[in-house]
Structure formats: C-alpha cells, structure tokens
Design a protein around this motif. Structure first.
Motif, PDB file in Angstrom:
ATOM      1  N   MET A  11       0.810  -1.209   0.000  1.00  0.00           N
ATOM      2  CA  MET A  11       0.000   0.000   0.000  1.00  0.00           C
ATOM      3  C   MET A  11       0.850   1.267   0.000  1.00  0.00           C
ATOM      4  O   MET A  11       0.496   2.261  -0.639  1.00  0.00           O
ATOM      5  CB  MET A  11      -0.951  -0.003   1.203  1.00  0.00           C
ATOM      6  CG  MET A  11      -2.157  -0.883   1.033  1.00  0.00           C
ATOM      7  SD  MET A  11      -3.179  -0.404  -0.407  1.00  0.00           S
ATOM      8  CE  MET A  11      -2.711  -1.673  -1.595  1.00  0.00           C
ATOM      9  N   ILE A  12       1.970   1.252   0.707  1.00  0.00           N
ATOM     10  CA  ILE A  12       2.845   2.428   0.725  1.00  0.00           C
ATOM     11  C   ILE A  12       3.371   2.706  -0.675  1.00  0.00           C
ATOM     12  O   ILE A  12       3.403   3.853  -1.137  1.00  0.00           O
ATOM     13  CB  ILE A  12       4.014   2.228   1.714  1.00  0.00           C
ATOM     14  CG1 ILE A  12       3.483   2.174   3.150  1.00  0.00           C
ATOM     15  CG2 ILE A  12       5.043   3.347   1.577  1.00  0.00           C
ATOM     16  CD1 ILE A  12       4.515   1.757   4.172  1.00  0.00           C
ATOM     17  N   LEU A  39      10.193  -5.323   9.384  1.00  0.00           N
ATOM     18  CA  LEU A  39      10.474  -6.101   8.183  1.00  0.00           C
ATOM     19  C   LEU A  39      11.921  -5.878   7.737  1.00  0.00           C
ATOM     20  O   LEU A  39      12.630  -6.823   7.369  1.00  0.00           O
ATOM     21  CB  LEU A  39       9.505  -5.685   7.068  1.00  0.00           C
ATOM     22  CG  LEU A  39       9.431  -6.558   5.811  1.00  0.00           C
ATOM     23  CD1 LEU A  39       9.054  -7.985   6.152  1.00  0.00           C
ATOM     24  CD2 LEU A  39       8.416  -5.967   4.828  1.00  0.00           C
ATOM     25  N   GLU A  40      12.381  -4.643   7.799  1.00  0.00           N
ATOM     26  CA  GLU A  40      13.756  -4.327   7.419  1.00  0.00           C
ATOM     27  C   GLU A  40      14.748  -4.962   8.392  1.00  0.00           C
ATOM     28  O   GLU A  40      15.789  -5.497   7.982  1.00  0.00           O
ATOM     29  CB  GLU A  40      13.943  -2.808   7.366  1.00  0.00           C
ATOM     30  CG  GLU A  40      13.207  -2.137   6.214  1.00  0.00           C
ATOM     31  CD  GLU A  40      13.398  -0.639   6.204  1.00  0.00           C
ATOM     32  OE1 GLU A  40      13.537  -0.064   5.108  1.00  0.00           O
ATOM     33  OE2 GLU A  40      13.415  -0.021   7.299  1.00  0.00           O
ATOM     34  N   LEU A  47      14.485  -1.055   2.785  1.00  0.00           N
ATOM     35  CA  LEU A  47      13.479  -1.089   1.724  1.00  0.00           C
ATOM     36  C   LEU A  47      13.294   0.271   1.066  1.00  0.00           C
ATOM     37  O   LEU A  47      13.125   0.363  -0.149  1.00  0.00           O
ATOM     38  CB  LEU A  47      12.135  -1.568   2.290  1.00  0.00           C
ATOM     39  CG  LEU A  47      12.098  -3.010   2.811  1.00  0.00           C
ATOM     40  CD1 LEU A  47      10.775  -3.291   3.507  1.00  0.00           C
ATOM     41  CD2 LEU A  47      12.314  -3.987   1.658  1.00  0.00           C
ATOM     42  N   PHE A  48      13.297   1.333   1.869  1.00  0.00           N
ATOM     43  CA  PHE A  48      13.054   2.677   1.347  1.00  0.00           C
ATOM     44  C   PHE A  48      14.260   3.577   1.564  1.00  0.00           C
ATOM     45  O   PHE A  48      14.966   3.470   2.566  1.00  0.00           O
ATOM     46  CB  PHE A  48      11.835   3.306   2.031  1.00  0.00           C
ATOM     47  CG  PHE A  48      10.531   2.650   1.678  1.00  0.00           C
ATOM     48  CD1 PHE A  48       9.916   2.889   0.462  1.00  0.00           C
ATOM     49  CD2 PHE A  48       9.914   1.778   2.575  1.00  0.00           C
ATOM     50  CE1 PHE A  48       8.715   2.289   0.144  1.00  0.00           C
ATOM     51  CE2 PHE A  48       8.713   1.178   2.270  1.00  0.00           C
ATOM     52  CZ  PHE A  48       8.112   1.428   1.035  1.00  0.00           C
ATOM     53  N   GLU A  60      17.330  -2.843  -3.833  1.00  0.00           N
ATOM     54  CA  GLU A  60      17.026  -4.094  -3.131  1.00  0.00           C
ATOM     55  C   GLU A  60      15.549  -4.139  -2.700  1.00  0.00           C
ATOM     56  O   GLU A  60      14.901  -5.185  -2.749  1.00  0.00           O
ATOM     57  CB  GLU A  60      17.915  -4.237  -1.892  1.00  0.00           C
ATOM     58  CG  GLU A  60      19.409  -4.338  -2.179  1.00  0.00           C
ATOM     59  CD  GLU A  60      20.055  -2.994  -2.442  1.00  0.00           C
ATOM     60  OE1 GLU A  60      21.231  -2.972  -2.822  1.00  0.00           O
ATOM     61  OE2 GLU A  60      19.379  -1.944  -2.251  1.00  0.00           O
ATOM     62  N   GLY A  61      15.042  -2.956  -2.302  1.00  0.00           N
ATOM     63  CA  GLY A  61      13.642  -2.872  -1.901  1.00  0.00           C
ATOM     64  C   GLY A  61      12.698  -3.164  -3.052  1.00  0.00           C
ATOM     65  O   GLY A  61      11.656  -3.801  -2.867  1.00  0.00           O
ATOM     66  N   LEU A  62      13.069  -2.705  -4.253  1.00  0.00           N
ATOM     67  CA  LEU A  62      12.246  -2.960  -5.432  1.00  0.00           C
ATOM     68  C   LEU A  62      12.178  -4.450  -5.734  1.00  0.00           C
ATOM     69  O   LEU A  62      11.096  -4.980  -6.044  1.00  0.00           O
ATOM     70  CB  LEU A  62      12.808  -2.194  -6.640  1.00  0.00           C
ATOM     71  CG  LEU A  62      12.081  -2.414  -7.971  1.00  0.00           C
ATOM     72  CD1 LEU A  62      10.618  -1.988  -7.861  1.00  0.00           C
ATOM     73  CD2 LEU A  62      12.785  -1.637  -9.086  1.00  0.00           C
TER      74      LEU A  62
END
Length: 304
Positions: A11-12, A39-40, A47-48, A60-62
């Motif tokens: 959703m983010i 999660l990270e 992730l971001f 890596e997040g993608l």
C-alpha cells in the motif's frame, strides 16, 4: 515476516506515501512505520531511501517488493479457494450488469435448471452504460458484468465476449428533409449520443469512431431513449446492426454512407473481481457465460 507487513509495503508503494496508505488501511502512520521497520530489521534490508521526500524503494527494496507482490497474489488466491471450499454457501442473490448492447441470446442458459432451480438464489440483471459495468464490480454492487472495458485493472478478470457492429442511421422522416444523405447535410441536426452522467472522459471509448467531433450533440443517458429519438427523427446516430436490421429492411431507418460517418465495432467483455469468492451458483453462472462467450467467438477465444 507477516502478510500484514507485506500488505503494508504494498500500500505504501501503490499509494505513494505513508499517509495515503494509512488512510486506505485505516491504520495510524506510526503503526505502518513500525511494520516496515520490523520487516527491514528481520532481513537487515533497507526497503526505502530515507533521503527522499516521498518513500522511494531502494534497488534491493524494489526486488523485494516484486517478490512480495507474487507472494500476496498467491496468498489471496489461496484465501479465495479456502473460502469457496470451506463455506460451500449458496448465495442468496447475485447481480449481473449488462450493457444495453448485449444480445439476449448471449445470456442463454443462465436460467437453466442445472444452475438456478435447485437453489433459492435470486438473480438481478441491471443495465449500465459505458464505465458503469466496471465501476459496479469495483464498488461491490455487482458480481458479473458484460460491458465494454473502460480500462485495465489488475483486480478484474476479463474475457472477450462479443463484437457489436454499430452502423450510423437516420430515420426516413428526417432523411426526407435533407437534400442528400451526406455528413454535410446531417450537421444541421444533432448526433444522438449515449452519455452516462459525469462520464465524458470515457465518451470516446464508448462511442469510438462513431463520435463525430464537429457535429452538434444531443446527449441521452439511456440506450433505449437514443433508439426512440433516432427512430422519431430527432437526430441521427449509431445503433447496433442486429437491433435495427428489421427497420433497415422496411425502410423506416436508412444507413448513412459517408466517409466522415463510418460503421465501427464495440467489444464487449465478461468481467468479475478476481479474488471475490464464488459459491456454487456464481461459479455455475460464470462458467455458463464463459461457455456462451466461446460459442459466439470460437476463433477469438481459442487462444485464451
């Protein structure tokens, strides 16, 4: 790692911000931040990019996000299967939205004994034009729709159903008032166009090549009214050939043959929400509609 964390990530990314995601999920922004942080930390993975104003995935997040989407897809499909197998509930009612252009032989078999007579399910058929069918599915107001597609949506399962030939026609009574049946002469009278209220953005998708840009327009919100207005000489417009074949042979309607006003085709699709569970009646109706689709267009659907 939990499904809740993956859905938060989804959703983010889709909504473009923690604020928009929190509003959609009806959760606080801090709770979303905590979910992403956990999660990270679990994978020692960023992730971001925290330096950006809006949340932007790291490389890596993608990659993680793309795998997460596949995981969520599988989870939702399994969830749907479980609901269908576990409850085995018969739906009390089903709603099917039909575009006014749908030929009624296209829905033959839906009322067969094998589908409805053994169950108390009530069927409601409702007419919607243009994007009304798709919007009814997305809002949960309909179970199935046979209509034109107003755009792609990953939540919608869509199968080509029928091709409708639309031909430009004018009533004989109106044609008598014209020196000749050309677009130049027709311009003094309005083109009758079906338009759903507030749906001008999708007008071209609905009327396609039949919409003549520089002609006067009279808008109606009902296909039957459009037919009646054309038949009574209030203007001219495009109608399905299968619907006006008799009027053409009788001469009460005349086909317009001009390079500026050409026949065109509209594609109808059967649609449903991909992850909405189907009980026994809904599944039987969907399979019957698919069967009708294949019968009408065996060549078009052979490569599905």
């Amino acid at each position: 790692m939990t499904i809740d964390q993956l859905e938060t990530l989804e959703m983010i990314v889709e909504k473009g911000s923690f604020k928009a995601a929190s509003e959609f999920l009806n959760k606080t922004q801090p709770s979303l931040s905590v979910a992403i942080k956990k999660l990270e930390e679990e994978f020692d993975l960023q992730l971001f990019n925290r330096e950006e104003y809006r949340p932007k995935l790291t490389p890596e997040g993608l990659m993680f996000y793309n795998w997460a989407k596949q995981c969520l897809l599988s989870f939702r499909e399994l969830q749907t299967v479980g609901q269908e197998l576990g409850s085995k509930k018969v739906e009390p009612f089903l709603t099917v939205v039909l575009d006014p252009l749908v030929r009624f032989e296209a829905i033959e078999g839906v009322f067969q004994e094998t589908i409805l007579s053994k169950h108390p399910t009530e069927m409601t058929f409702r007419s919607e034009i243009m994007s009304g069918g798709l919007n009814s599915l997305l809002s949960g107001d309909a179970d199935f729709s046979i209509s034109t597609k107003s755009g792609e949506n990953e939540n919608i399962e869509s199968v080509f159903f029928d091709k409708i030939e639309m031909i430009p026609v004018v009533a004989k009574s109106l044609a008598k008032k014209l020196p000749n049946l050309t677009y130049k002469s027709l311009k003094q009278f309005p083109q009758i166009v079906v338009l759903q209220q507030g749906d001008k953005a999708n007008l071209l998708k609905r009327d396609g090549k039949g919409l003549v840009a520089d002609s006067k327009k009279s808008y109606v919100t009902d296909h039957a009214l459009k037919h009646r207005m054309i038949m009574n000489g209030f203007g001219w417009g495009s109608l399905p050939f299968s619907e006006v074949e008799k009027e053409l042979s009788r001469g009460t309607l005349i086909q317009i043959k001009d390079e500026h006003v050409k026949p065109f085709y509209l594609d109808l699709h059967i649609m449903r929400m991909k992850h909405k569970p189907m009980g026994p009646v809904a599944r039987a109706v969907w399979e019957q509609l698919l069967s009708n689709c294949i019968k009408q267009n065996p060549q078009k659907n052979s490569n599905r």
